[in-house]
Write a protein that holds these residues in place. Structure first.
Motif: not given
Length: 196
Positions: A38-42, A48-51
C-alpha cells in the motif's frame, strides 16, 4: 500517607493508551505493506521512499508518546525512590545505557533495517551480529524500556515505574508477533534462493 498513583489524571490514561499504539500500529501497517504494498504504491513503486515515510511516522509518534509519558509523570505524586547520590547516578546510568542500545541498534541496522524495511522487501544481506545484537536479541525494546525506567527514577515518580512495567509487557507481546513475521520473511527469501 498519600497515594503513589493518581488515577484521576487524564494524562495517565493518555500515556497508557499511547504506549501500545506504536507497536500495534506499525506492525499492522508493516504487515499490510508486506502483503499489499500500500505505502509503496503511494510512492509510485519506490519501497525506499515508503520505508522512509514510515520511519518518520514511527519516530514522530514515538516522540509524541514520550511527551505524553513525561506529562503524565509530572502530574503524578513524587516520592524519593533511591537515596542520594543513587537518585541521580542510577537513572543517568540507566538512561545512558538504554539510549546506547537504541542508537547502536539504529546504527547497526540503518534506517531501513530499523524501521521495518524488510516488510517493504528491503532485506538485509545477513543477520546483524555485532553490538548490541551480540548482547541482546531485541536491544531497541530493552533500551527503550530502560529509558522509561530511568525517567521515572529521575523524576521520582512511582507511577512511572508501573508504566515502565506496562511498557515491558506491551513490548513482550509485540515481539511475539513481530519476531515470527520477520523470521518468516527471511525464511521465504532463503527458500527462494535455494530454488534459484
Amino acid at each position: 500517607m498519600d497515594s503513589l498513583l493518581d488515577l484521576s489524571r487524564a494524562s495517565l490514561l493518555a500515556s497508557l493508551l499511547s504506549i501500545p499504539f506504536n507497536p500495534v500500529a506499525w506492525n499492522l501497517v508493516a504487515q499490510n505493506e508486506y502483503r499489499n504494498k500500500t505505502i509503496t504504491r503511494i510512492f509510485r513503486g519506490n519501497a525506499h521512499y515508503g520505508c522512509y515515510f514510515l520511519a518518520v511516522l514511527i519516530f514522530a509518534f514515538g516522540m509524541f508518546r514520550d511527551s505524553l509519558y513525561l506529562r503524565a509523570l509530572r502530574e503524578q505524586p513524587q516520592r524519593a525512590l533511591l537515596p542520594a547520590p543513587w537518585d541521580t547516578l542510577a537513572p543517568a546510568a540507566l538512561f545512558l545505557g538504554g539510549q546506547t542500545l537504541v542508537v547502536a541498534s539504529t546504527w547497526a541496522l540503518g534506517i531501513t533495517g530499523t524501521f521495518l524495511g524488510d516488510y517493504f522487501g528491503i532485506l538485509m544481506d545477513h543477520r546483524v551480529e555485532g553490538f548490541p545484537f551480540n548482547v541482546l536479541r531485541d536491544p531497541m525494546y530493552v533500551g527503550s524500556t530502560m529509558s522509561f525506567a530511568a525517567t521515572a527514577l529521575w523524576y521520582e515518580r512511582p507511577a512511572g515505574l508501573l508504566i515502565t512495567l506496562y511498557v515491558y509487557i506491551v513490548y513482550a507481546v509485540a515481539l511475539r508477533f513481530e519476531g515470527p513475521f520477520t523470521d518468516m520473511i527471511y525464511s521465504k527469501r532463503e527458500q527462494a534462493r535455494k530454488k534459484a
